[in-house]
Structure formats: C-alpha cells, structure tokens
Scaffold this active site. Structure first.
Site, PDB file in Angstrom:
ATOM      1  CG  ASP A   1       6.312 -65.984  47.903  1.00 50.18           C
ATOM      2  OD1 ASP A   1       5.254 -66.067  47.235  1.00 50.18           O
ATOM      3  OD2 ASP A   1       6.334 -65.602  49.087  1.00 50.18           O
TER       4      ASP A   1
ATOM      5  CB  CYS B   1       4.480 -63.832  52.632  1.00 52.51           C
ATOM      6  SG  CYS B   1       6.259 -64.107  52.559  1.00 52.51           S
TER       7      CYS B   1
ATOM      8  CG  HIS C   1       5.651 -60.903  49.951  1.00 52.73           C
ATOM      9  ND1 HIS C   1       5.754 -62.256  49.649  1.00 52.73           N
ATOM     10  CD2 HIS C   1       4.530 -60.460  49.315  1.00 52.73           C
ATOM     11  CE1 HIS C   1       4.744 -62.618  48.897  1.00 52.73           C
ATOM     12  NE2 HIS C   1       3.990 -61.534  48.661  1.00 52.73           N
TER      13      HIS C   1
ATOM     14  CB  SER D   1      -2.523 -69.802  50.527  1.00 53.99           C
ATOM     15  OG  SER D   1      -1.483 -69.843  49.585  1.00 53.99           O
TER      16      SER D   1
END
Lengths: 675, 375
Positions: A385, A402, A389, A346
């Site tokens: 995921d 996210c 979210h 990420s």
C-alpha cells in the site's frame, strides 16, 4: 382434233377468269376478316392488358427520398439536421466511358484519384439507370469548376439534395454517430425500394441504431419517359395521369444528452498550449466522461476525446482522410466510453465493500489493521500500500482508499463471490445502452479464467489473482459506461435503470412527442438496507477535506465519490508511439466516480483520463463542473465563475500560453475549480 | 333546287369528261387520293410532327402521280410489247447488282446510277406480271404443262435473285405477282395442289439457305418473348401500340408508343400500328376497307377488260397489291413474321410508291382503252 381443242376460246377464258377473280375476292374477304378479328383480339378483348403495357412503357417511377429525422438534445438543441447541398450524380447508361469520365472528374480535383477503383465498383454494382452519387456536398468552388466543363461529362449531373449536417461538429460524436455513403454491405440489409434515391445511411451511434426511426418512408413520382428512358416534359394527354406520392420524413429523436454539459466537459478536456517554438496547439486529453441520471438511466453527457468531425463522413470521406483518422495514435474514432476497457483501480472499492457486507465477511463497524502491506500465507512477496493507515473501518478504508483493507476483503470473499455480487451492478456485462458497439470488459471468475486461457496451466485461478482484483487491478476491467451505471445504481440504493441515449421520439407528421418510459432493472440484492448507508458514507468522506478528492470541499451540495489511479499495463504489440510521447503514455490512468446530491441523487458520473495520473486531481474537477452545472442555481453558477476567473488571474503569470518557456509544453495540472 | 341539282350534274359530267380525257378511272383515282391524304396526315404524327417528312412524302406522291398519268397514256400494244424487254432489263440489272451493287444495311439491293440510286427489284414488281400476261396472252388457256414449266422458270429466276440479295419482302411480292398471274390464267387445280404440297420441302430448303437474321425473324415470330429487347422488340411494341389504342384510339398525335419512340420504324414498316394506336379499331377497319375497295376496283376493271393480256395483267396487279397490304398488316399485327414490306402508299418512302402508281397507271390504261376496242 387435239390441236383444235387448244385454240384460244375467248369466251371460256373470260368465264374462267371471272371464276378465279371471284374466288380471289372471297379469299381477300376472308383475309380481311381474319385481320379484323385479330384487331378485335388486340384492341377489344386484350385492351386492358395492352393499355397497361403501354403505360408501363412510358411511365417510370422516380423515388423521392424522405428527409431524415433530426437529432436534438434533451432541450431541443439540434445536434444533427439536414441542409440542402449539391452533389454530383452519375448515371451509368448515359456515360459513354466510365473510366474516362472518372479520370476527368479527378483531373478537375472533384474526386481523389485513389478512390476511383472503389467508386467504379460502386457504380457498376448499381442498376444502369440509377443515378449514383460520386461526390457529395460540393462547395461553391467545386460547383463552379464542374459547371464550366459540364458538357464534357454527359451522364454526370449536379443534383440538389438534403445532406446531413452536425452543427456542433465533434461534440458528442461518439453518441450521435454519423451517416456515410451506403456501402455494399449496407445494401444487403437495406430495403432497396426505401433507400432508392438515398445516398446516406447511419453508420455509428444513434444514427445507426435508430436508422429505421430516422429514415422515414420514401415516396415516388411518376415520370413520363421516352424509349431511351429520358424524361419528357410534354404537357398533354400523358401527363395528367402521372401520380406522385410524397415521402414521409423520418421521426425526430430527443437525446438524453444535455448539450450544455456535454460541451462544458469537452471544453475542459481541450487546452490551448504553446510548444517550445512558440506555436500554439490544442492539447486534447484522451479521456472518457459519462454522466447518468440515476432516476431513469438517461445519459446526460457522453464524452470520448479526442473525437472527429462527423460532417466529414456525410461529405464523402476520401480514402486518404479515412486512413488518417484510423491511423491517428490518439484513436479519435475509438469510443472510450463504452469500448474503452480500463482497469478500474480503486473506483471498484465501494462495490467490493457492498459485496463484503452482503456475504457478511465484514460489518460497517469492524476494523482491519493496515501495516502498509498485505501478505498471503506461503507467498513471499507482499501486496503493498502507499501508506500505513493503521486501524481502518470500512468508511475510513473507502475515504483514504486503503488497499490493505480491500486485499484482505477480496481474499475473504473469494473470486467467485466477488464475480456474483459485482454482476449485480452490471460489471462484466453489457449495460444495454441503446447504441451498438459496447464491450463487456472482464469481471473475472474461476470459470472465466478456465474459458479464457488456452493453456491448461494458465487456466487455474490462484488466490493471488483475487488479491489484486480487490483494488481493481489484475484481470478486472471496466468501461466508463459500466462504472457510471454502477455508481448510479449504488446512489439509488440498488435501483438501477438501463442506460439510454434517447428519451423521446417526435412524430414528424403529427408533431406528437412520445416519451419513452425508463427501463428499471432488478434491484441489487442486499443483506440489509443499512449496507448502503455505510458505503455511501465512505464515499461522502472521499469528497470532504481529508478525502482523496478535495475538489469538492466547498461544494454547496453533498457528494459521494471515489477516486482511482490505475497502472497502465504497457502498450499493445504493434502500437507505435514516438519517443517523446512514450513517457506520457506510460503514466497512470486517472479515474473518478461520483454522484450528487447524496440525499436525492440527480447525477452520477464516471471519468477516466488516460495517463492523467491521480484521479483526485486529473478527473475529479470534471465531475465537479458537471455537478455545478446540474445542481447550482444560475446565481450560484455566476458566483462560481467569478471566483474561478479571479483564481486564473492570480496564476496567469506562470501559465500564460503566450510566453514560451522550456516547460511550456509539459502539461500543467491546472485545475480552475480547485479553490 | 333543280337548278342546284343540274349544276351538280353538270360539274359531275365535266369532271368525268376531264378524267376520261386523261385516261383516269374516277373511283380508283379517288381511292388512291384518299390513301395519299391519310398517308400525309398519319405521317405528320408518326414523324413526331416533322413537316419536312410530310412535304417530302407529298412530293413523292406528286411525282408518282405524274408517272401514273404518263403510263396511263401509253397504248396497250406498247405496254404489251415492252414486257419481254422490261423483264430482260430487270433481270440484267438484278445480275448486275449481284456483282457490284452498293450495300445498304448488309444487303445488296441498290444500284447506284450516279444521278439516282434505285432497286432493280422494283422493276421486277411490274415486269413479272407483264411478262406472265404477255406469255399466256397468245396461248390457249388453261396453260399446258409446258407453259406452266416455262412460267415457273420465268417466276423463280428473278425471285431467287432478289431473295439472295437478300430482300425477302420484295421476293415474296415478285413471287406473288407471278403466282397470281398464273392462277388467274386458269392454272389447273391439280397444279395448285401440287405447288401447295411442294411448299413443304421448299420451306425446308428455304430455311437451310436463309441468312441468320431471316431465320431469327421466323423464330421471333413464333415466340416474340424469346428476345423481347432484340428481334422480338418490334413485334411486341407494335402489338402494344395497336392493343392500347382500343376501339377509338388515343387520339391524333397522342399515341404514346409512337410519340415517345417506343415503336420502331413507325414512319415506314410499322405505320399501321401508329394508326391503330391513335385512331383505334375504327381507324384500322376504315383503312382496310379502303384497300379492299382499291383491290376490288382493280378486279372489276380486270373482269371487264377486252383481252386476256389486259385481264390477267390488271388482275394480278390488283392481287399483288392485296398481298402487299396483307403481308404488312399481318406482320404488324403479329400474324406473320417480320419481313421488310411497307404499308403500300401510306408508309414513308418513294421507291415502291413509284412502282405501285405505275402499276395503277397500267390498270387505268387498260380501263380507258376498253371502249376503243369495244364491239
């Protein structure tokens, strides 16, 4: 009457004799004149030539090796210096039997039997009158052992020399590099005159790249020698003409590295532990940490662990020792900072967001709905995921990391636009750090895939390939150096500097310090300057409570950060790990990037802890420590330290290394700075 | 003043009397003594200040001087009558050494007589001029064709035996001793021309019969640089030594070529180069003039001798000495190929010194007897 004509005539005989004697005398005079003219030719007409020949006979040039420049940290702490040591040198033409001599030295345990063939090759390669070092840095014991048997080894001598010493040992070894014995390959590129008498040459890191600056200029002295080439000390008519040119020491280098930061980080990656049998051992994390000053590209800390002791090389490493280093499963020789190629996880997201803003695919305010997965039309399997979210803006997407937001963003950008924009930050290219060996990693594009794969069917880029790149998986890889450089550039709103390890050179003769100007790079292109604010705001949120890196919650300065957790794709073919290590080595890599303070960035870091798990817990505390050391006042630091110790006291009963417990060898996630 | 003068006069006269009583020739003795002195001084430097070498050489001089003195007392008749015997014994020993001599340096030159080892070829150096002079003594001169042929055989047989040992240097000297005797005896010019023409095929035959090392020496002489560290080394280093000496030399004990051992055989065959390096051009010219004086004195004595035998003998002894000097100096200066001939009376070594001094003893005997025969 013929008979009487043959009667002896004394008078005419004497006349004949005198006549012949006079002729003989004349001939003798001619011969003497010939000889004298020959002597005049030799001693008068060609005197200069023969005088020079005679000088050339008796005078030999002995090289005086220069002392190597020092390597200092940015505050002048010595990292590499020279210390006197004794070495064994062998002069081939004075050794009656090379094999027997080497065997003899091996019998005295001065040489490793296994190294003898290589050593012999080295000796035979050099000129016969050159002294070849066969054993460097003799310790007292070895010196004594040789001294006793000295007379058994004609042609082998103990010579005092300057050898390289790295007082901090393993610290910063991958950046500083090391020196080693000049090899056959080195000899082909080095100037034989400048390196006559020098045993060691830079083999890696700064020692290698700045070899020409560090080496200095060799001097020489003229020695009086006899026909056997042996030195004669004859204080007389011949010695007054002997000349001597002193060598010029190499220049000193000031590294950009701050040794205080460097050791603090190294300390954190090393933990003393106790195994099930009660033996203590050092648990050395496999990690890469690099801190860069965003204002000039100075590398403040350059940590790749585990490392190795560079002093071993300067001492002359035996084959066995070298094999041990190379075959170590933890690869201590491997520079993880610039050669470690990792999936970014990420940590790529802030840069992906910048690309989205540049191509106007997203705006800071538009939201994306996250149902916990992302689906491509026509592809059955969704990209998942960890959480659902709900509606996320760009700032939230960075804050909570996210995946769905970035799957979608990558999909809309397309791989080639991602490639073009991420190139602006230096991904997929060499950053140009001033040491050798950097790897470019992979910033994929359709063109890249076409070139990279041989099979036709594998060359085509699929939309699905793009989706995983959005969250830093798939084909995308980065080096910690690239990450830190990109964060530094981002923190300065696109103004990057070429990363560097040297910021000044000190002239060894004049003492003058020459500061090298930083090298600014082309600024990153943006649609609008407000793009930076949105992304940096997202990174600030990461470091706040509720973000993925809670380590910074109480920091007295502002921090922009991003965590990353990247799957390890499996082990390379041929790698051997034992069963107990296997589980640990399949754990995710923990990544973390950060900079601080947000308003006036002074330091940017990238941390990768191999198999460390989550970036927020394994990697972020290291960045926190760097920021504290860089940004806090001494008083603040002292307070911080006191607090840490009180926490440690509180948790001591469960983690004490002295009390063996079944779980003691399992790495505990101790995070001293977590409040 | 006058008193001093007369005292000097008296001393001089007294010395002359002593010398003449000892059958010595003053000028020749002075020249030889000077050479001996120079030899000892130069040897001290050439041996790297080794006093025992100098002492050993001094003892050899002393012994040789005694031999010279003894020979000088011999009646001329005895000397003349001994010629065929000496030649015969010399020839016999040469054959003997051929069959069973001890080998030094790959050449059979030495005969081991338990007490002393000596080279029979040294006897030939004296026996050759003696026999030649003896042979022509009774015969009318210039020699007839038959005499020339006999003399040629007398000269060539021992020369060939010595050359075969192989000892080229001594062979040349023995050949020269016979040759100059023949020429001084009045050998007709057409024979001399013929011999010179014969040299061409002789050189070719010589070349084909030479040992490899001898052939190598000739090649090296023509081009020393062809093997600078092998056989050319001697020539190159000796020329460097002489050339770097310049006009005044590097000074006594300061010749780097000699002192640092670059110059090989510096105490023996190449001692001339040591003088050249340390004493320069002036030193070498002095030495050459000293040799010229000794040679000239021998020729003078020869010219004043009373009979053919004495004339030819002392003349050829003097001229052989000249050949000796020129072969060595020519070699050391690079004008001639390297042949193992020492610089007479200066080089370290005893064997040839004894022969040479015995030769000078003969010359002195001839000189001393001249008045006794007188008119």
């Amino acid at each position: 009457m013929l008979y009487t004509a043959r009667i002896k005539d004394h008078h005419s005989e004497q006349k004949l004799f005198v006549q012949r004697s006079v002729i003989a005398g004349l001939i003798i005079i001619c011969v003497i004149l010939t000889l004298i003219s020959r002597l005049v030719w030799l001693q008068v007409l060609h005197y200069d030539y023969f005088a020079e020949q005679s000088a050339g006979n008796r005078i030999r040039f002995e090289p005086l090796p220069p002392s190597r420049g020092l390597i200092l940290d940015r505050d002048g702490v010595p990292l590499a210096l020279n210390s006197p040591s004794y070495q064994l040198e062998l002069t081939r033409e004075q050794v009656p039997d090379i094999d027997a001599t080497l065997q003899g030295l091996a019998n005295l345990q001065l040489l490793d039997r296994e190294d003898l063939p290589t050593l012999k090759r080295d000796i035979l390669r050099r000129r016969s009158f050159e002294a070849v070092p066969v054993k460097l840095s003799l310790n007292d014991d070895e010196l004594a052992r040789f001294a006793v048997r000295r007379q058994d080894f004609p042609g082998v001598e103990i010579k005092p020399r300057l050898s390289r010493r790295y007082p901090l040992g393993v610290s910063g070894v991958h950046a500083i590099g090391y020196v080693g014995i000049i090899s056959e390959a080195d000899q082909k590129v080095l100037d034989a005159d400048e390196y006559a008498g020098t045993a060691l040459v830079g083999k890696a890191g700064v020692e290698k790249r700045y070899e020409s600056v560090l080496h200095g200029k060799a001097g020489y002295q003229q020695l009086l020698v006899n026909a056997q080439g042996r030195r004669v000390d004859q204080p007389g008519a011949h010695s007054s003409e002997l000349r001597r040119k002193e060598p010029t020491a190499g220049n000193d280098l000031f590294l950009t590295i701050d040794e205080r930061l460097q050791s603090a980080v190294e300390e954190m990656l090393r933990e003393q532990k106790t195994d099930a049998n009660g033996n203590t051992y050092i648990d050395q994390k496999r990690a890469a940490v690099i801190a860069i000053d965003p204002n000039n590209g100075d590398v403040l800390a350059f940590v790749s662990t585990p490392g190795f002791d560079p002093n071993l090389f300067g001492r002359g490493l035996s084959n066995a020792q070298y094999r041990e280093l190379v075959n170590d499963a933890d690869k201590p020789m491997y520079d993880r900072v610039m050669r470690g190629v990792y999936p970014s996880g990420s940590t790529i997201k802030p840069f992906m967001a910048m690309a989205g803003l540049y191509y106007n695919v997203v705006t800071p305010t538009t939201s994306e709905y996250c149902p916990g997965y992302f689906r491509l039309p026509g592809v059955a399997r969704p990209w998942t995921d960890l959480h659902v979210h709900g509606a996320v803006s760009m700032v939230t997407a960075i804050k909570v990391s996210c995946d769905v937001y970035f799957y979608s963003l990558a999909n809309q950008l397309g791989i080639d636009r991602i490639h073009d924009y991420l190139s602006e930050f230096g991904f997929g290219q060499l950053t140009g750090l001033d040491i050798d060996g950097e790897l470019p990693a992979v910033l994929p594009s359709t063109a890249w895939k076409r070139d990279y794969f041989k099979r036709k069917e594998a060359q085509q880029w699929f939309t699905g390939d793009t989706i995983s790149v959005g969250i830093g998986q798939g084909y995308l890889t980065v080096t910690p150096l690239q990450l830190a450089h990109a964060v530094a550039t981002l923190s300065k709103h696109g103004q990057g500097y070429k990363p560097r390890l040297i910021h000044a050179v000190r002239n060894s003769v004049t003492g003058e310090v020459n500061e090298l100007p930083p090298v600014p790079l082309d600024p990153v292109k943006v649609r609008d300057d407000s793009s930076w604010d949105a992304v940096i705001q997202g990174m600030e949120e990461v470091a706040k409570p509720g973000g993925t890196a809670a380590s910074f919650a109480s920091a007295p300065y502002t921090v922009g950060a991003k965590t990353g957790t990247a799957q390890v794709h499996g082990l390379a073919v041929g790698e051997k790990y034992n069963a107990s290590q296997l589980a640990e080595r399949l754990r995710d890599n923990a990544l973390f990037i950060a900079f601080a303070p947000v308003e006036q960035p002074r330091v940017a870091v990238a941390v990768v802890v191999e198999n460390g798990g989550h970036g927020g817990t394994a990697a972020a505390p290291i960045a926190r420590r760097i920021f504290d050391l860089m940004l806090l006042t001494p008083e603040q630091l002292a307070a911080q330290e006191a607090k840490r110790q009180s926490i440690e006291k509180r948790i001591t009963p469960t983690t004490t290394p002295t009390r063996p417990s079944p779980s003691a060898h399992i790495p505990a996630a101790t995070e001293p700075i977590v409040e | 003043m006058e008193l001093d003068n007369s005292r000097t006069q008296r001393t001089f006269t007294w010395t002359a009397r002593v010398l003449s009583a000892l059958q010595m020739d003053g000028p020749l003795l002075a020249g030889l003594g000077l050479l001996a002195l120079i030899s000892l001084i130069v040897l001290y430097s050439a041996s790297s200040a080794n006093m025992s070498v100098v002492l050993s050489q001094a003892l050899k001089f002393l012994f040789s001087a005694v031999v010279m003195l003894a020979v000088a007392q011999l009646p001329r008749r005895l000397i003349r009558n001994s010629a065929p015997w000496l030649y015969g014994v010399g020839l016999l020993l040469l054959v003997l050494v051929m069959i069973k001599g001890s080998s030094a340096l790959g050449a059979q030159r030495w005969l081991d007589l338990k007490i002393i080892r000596f080279q029979p070829s040294e006897i030939m150096k004296l026996a050759m001029p003696l026999l030649c002079a003896w042979y022509v003594h009774e015969r009318p001169l210039p020699p007839s064709l038959k005499d020339v042929l006999v003399l040629t055989i007398i000269i060539l047989v021992p020369t060939a035996l010595i050359a075969k040992q192989p000892d080229l240097g001594t062979a040349i000297l023995v050949l020269a001793a016979g040759g100059v005797a023949l020429i001084l005896a009045g050998l007709q010019k057409r024979y001399i021309l013929g011999v010179l023409l014969l040299m061409i095929p002789a050189a070719w035959i010589g070349w084909t019969h030479m040992h490899d090392y001898q052939r190598q020496r000739v090649v090296t002489f023509l081009n020393p640089q062809s093997d600078p560290l092998g056989s050319g080394y001697h020539i190159i280093q000796s020329q460097i030594a002489i050339g770097s000496g310049g006009v005044f030399g590097k000074g006594y004990l300061n010749g780097s070529q000699a002192q640092l051992e670059f110059l090989p055989e510096r105490a023996t065959d190449f001692i001339f180069a040591v003088i050249g390096e340390e004493w320069g051009l002036l030193g070498l010219i002095t030495i050459l003039l000293l040799y010229a004086f000794i040679i000239g004195r021998c020729l003078y004595i020869a010219a004043n001798a009373q009979d053919t035998f004495s004339r030819i003998l002392s003349g050829s002894l003097g001229l052989t000495f000249a050949v000796y000097v020129f072969v060595n100096t020519g070699m050391v200066t690079g004008l001639l190929p390297v042949v193992g001939v020492p610089l007479p009376l200066i080089s370290f070594g005893g064997s040839s010194m004894v022969t040479l001094m015995a030769g000078f003893g003969i010359v002195m005997a001839i000189h001393a007897r001249r008045r006794l025969v007188g008119r």
